[in-house]
Design an enzyme around this catalytic site. Structure first.
Site, PDB file in Angstrom:
ATOM      1  N   GLY A 268     -77.950 -25.722 -19.306  1.00 40.24           N
ATOM      2  CA  GLY A 268     -77.818 -24.641 -20.284  1.00 40.24           C
ATOM      3  C   GLY A 268     -79.140 -23.941 -20.501  1.00 40.24           C
ATOM      4  O   GLY A 268     -79.750 -23.408 -19.569  1.00 40.24           O
TER       5      GLY A 268
ATOM      6  N   LYS B  39     -74.705 -29.960 -10.555  1.00 42.31           N
ATOM      7  CA  LYS B  39     -76.042 -29.740 -11.124  1.00 42.31           C
ATOM      8  C   LYS B  39     -77.108 -30.517 -10.353  1.00 42.31           C
ATOM      9  O   LYS B  39     -78.203 -30.004 -10.106  1.00 42.31           O
ATOM     10  CB  LYS B  39     -76.037 -30.132 -12.602  1.00 42.31           C
ATOM     11  CG  LYS B  39     -75.168 -29.190 -13.452  1.00 42.31           C
ATOM     12  CD  LYS B  39     -74.918 -29.779 -14.831  1.00 42.31           C
ATOM     13  CE  LYS B  39     -74.146 -28.833 -15.736  1.00 42.31           C
ATOM     14  NZ  LYS B  39     -73.688 -29.505 -16.985  1.00 42.31           N
TER      15      LYS B  39
END
Lengths: 433, 433
Positions: free
Chosen positions: B138, B209
């Site tokens: 994020g 990720k």
């Protein structure tokens, strides 16, 4: 127009400069690939005394010069890296480099914090980059994340352990119950504190770093002398005992908080709740917690000093400058100092406080103390009273307050010190962040 | 040549796209100042179904389009921001944008991890930037620090909690002694887990990720399907009880380790010593610990998801792209995938293991088990045996091993499962990092 090769001029070949020189030499293939052109260490400017350093033998003799005119006038130097530290002559060197149209990289927190506005203006005027990632937190990514990743945020706060020397000393005092002088001696023996430790233990180093972080976070010029500063030299073993008893640890924190266009900036010991993230950052580690209005809390942590971590940050800056130099890009900095935020006077700061007093062990003393706190509108949260010396009929009293204004607390301390029944106000330490 | 204004085309107006649109609108003055030219949201490409979203009314109707040709053909769009997520049609949109010579910003971990090499080649070919800071962690600064601050380091390891949903579930299971299904339900009720939580709880999200982080860290293409993956669905309350008893916590970790040019990459639950930094990263927080050969250990932490933190990272990328577009700079990326590091097969990985078995409570059973471990050259570090059910004469046995090879452990598990005296191999979990 592309450049075929990027020339580096390094100032200083001490611990940091030497590490940078070696990384530039040993990783030249990687740097060339990343920068898009060979990155060549062309000259190292030294002082005559440096000629005795062993590292001198590692490089060709022709690379060293003590001649300023030769160094700054070399047209094959595109980037000047300053690694000598201190305000002067570093500032003059940075000025000369910028005015000669060189991109500048510095690891020098003192000169950057004291001359940020002048250096920034010179870099803009000469259309070159000015980078200083290594000046705060050694190799920990901080300044680039502030300028890039967090740039869209309004920064609301910075809470940082940014001096490894003092954090090491405080960690030893807390874990081993030793006094400051002994912990300092241990830190010096391990090379974590300098022979003259003033800069670290009195908080100057942390102030320089907080000034730099705050200028990036708030786009406002911050002079180190305008940051409230207390070091760690007055902390005693008993403060650590009470901290533990009450569920706190003591850390030297650099704090910046923004509210309503005002920023409060301060470096001092803090009673930190022991479940706070920063309470568990021990030894020479650094950590910076920052709060942005979009991103919320973000934490950066790592070793804040040492030649290898510092060289990691310096050469990262060199690489960015080299990439710009290779593609003939000038000043890309987003850094500006026109945010116009006001510094809050320390007297206006509101926080909780811990007091440790030595008092005459007689009836009525607590009433006197409570009266003084009340007169200054300071609300007491808790009182601990322990007899420490029956012979002198004295007792130790520890008082924790609710949030109070610094000016009121200073007045209360003055009043306490004038009371006959108060033998000493040993310490008062701000509580929480 | 300088551009007078930078046009943004946004794809998607869901939770993330909507937050990005609002930041671009509400912070236009700040963006213009930092980018050196106004940054203008010109078009938002939506699907017809998006027209029912309340946010549509916040923007002028003319800004929305469902017409791909109109959107990608708009010469006033300099930067395309993709915020729809998922592999398709996102991949085709990114291709179109890059081929049309637009700088691209994406927050989409799935498409970036699955098509990194193609997208990177297209960006290079068309001399435009490709940025995706928001795709991992994020708003936590990660990809820029890896590319900038850590770029000179050889990265030796990455140990990361990068999925907030699973970390929330594991935190609840640990703190409240509840089972997986209940914790998942709570996470869904709070909006921390999706109605279909597969992507998170089976580890796919963490794999995407880790693939992206690893490509940046090791300059080597990593396909998500080549990363070993285990989710958290088989963890039981009893595993958390034993973890606590033995001084561990259970976390879903994404791990990358480099040694001798080989990288091991894996996402699975880990028994983590409770004094490890990552052991105390709880709830929806993310944390990435990475080790560089110069910088040592560096930690990044913060909220890994949510519209505001994600928009912080997306708009930071937009700003960097806008700065490039404003000064007509093309692709500045240092990212390359030619590092040529080899992936270590999971069977070769060496780590410690925790086993929880249900066995017949008869003499000689432990000898059988020990024999199987010995046959597979797995050395036992400790054994805990507890009677759990007298009626069925069964006992629970917990075994901690010394470091052993994954292939040997898999063989041992197979052999254990074939023993009459072993009623179940409930779980085996890798220990430490």
């Amino acid at each position: 127009m592309k450049k075929n090769s990027i020339g580096i001029g390094l100032i200083g070949v001490g611990v940091i400069g030497g590490a940078v020189a070696r990384v530039l030499r040993d990783r030249s293939a990687k740097l060339a690939e990343l920068a898009g052109a060979p990155v060549v260490l062309r000259k190292i400017k030294i002082a005559p005394i440096d000629l005795t350093r062993p590292i001198i033998k590692e490089f060709p003799a022709g690379i060293f010069t003590t001649d300023e005119a030769e160094f700054f006038g070399d047209p094959d130097i595109d980037i000047v890296v300053e690694a000598i530290g201190g305000e002067f002559p570093a500032f003059h060197y940075l000025e000369k480099a910028l005015m000669a149209g060189k991109h500048v990289v510095s690891s020098n927190k003192e000169v950057v914090s004291k001359h940020a506005a002048e250096l920034l203006a010179l870099a803009r005027k000469n259309n070159v980059g000015l980078r200083f990632e290594a000046s705060v937190g050694g190799g920990i990514p901080l300044l680039e994340p502030f300028q890039y990743d967090l740039s869209v945020n309004e920064i609301k706060g910075i809470f940082a352990i940014i001096n490894g020397t003092t954090n090491y000393i405080l960690t030893r005092m807390a874990q081993e119950g030793i006094e400051f002088a002994e912990a300092l001696k241990q830190a010096q023996a391990l090379g974590y504190a300098e022979a003259n430790p003033k800069n670290d233990i009195e908080g100057h180093d942390a102030v320089y770093k907080l000034a730099i972080l705050s200028m990036l976070a708030f786009d406002t010029e911050v002079k180190p002398e305008n940051i409230y500063r207390e070091g760690i030299t007055t902390l005693e073993g008993r403060d650590f005992q009470y901290a533990k008893e009450l569920g706190f640890v003591i850390k030297l924190l650099a704090i910046a908080k923004e509210s309503d266009g005002q920023i409060e900036l301060r470096v001092h010991p803090v009673f930190l709740p022991d479940d706070n993230f920063l309470a568990n950052v021990d030894g020479v580690f650094n950590a910076v917690l920052t709060t942005g209005d979009l991103v919320g809390d973000v934490i950066f942590s790592g070793q804040g000093a040492g030649p290898a971590p510092t060289s990691s940050a310096v050469v990262a800056d060199v690489l960015a400058a080299a990439q710009d130099a290779a593609s003939c890009v000038g000043n890309r900095m987003r850094w500006r100092l026109d945010g116009g935020k006001k510094l809050m006077p320390m007297s206006e700061v509101v926080t909780r406080y811990y007091f440790r007093l030595n008092v005459t062990d007689k009836p009525g003393v607590l009433a006197h103390i409570a009266g003084i706190f009340g007169d200054n509108k300071i609300s007491i949260a808790s009182v601990l009273q322990k007899e420490v010396d029956e012979a002198t009929e004295s007792a130790e009293v520890v008082i924790m307050t609710h949030p109070a204004k610094e000016s009121a607390v200073q007045q209360a301390v003055e009043a306490l010190r004038s009371l006959d029944t108060i033998k000493a106000v040993h310490n008062f330490i701000r509580v929480g962040i």
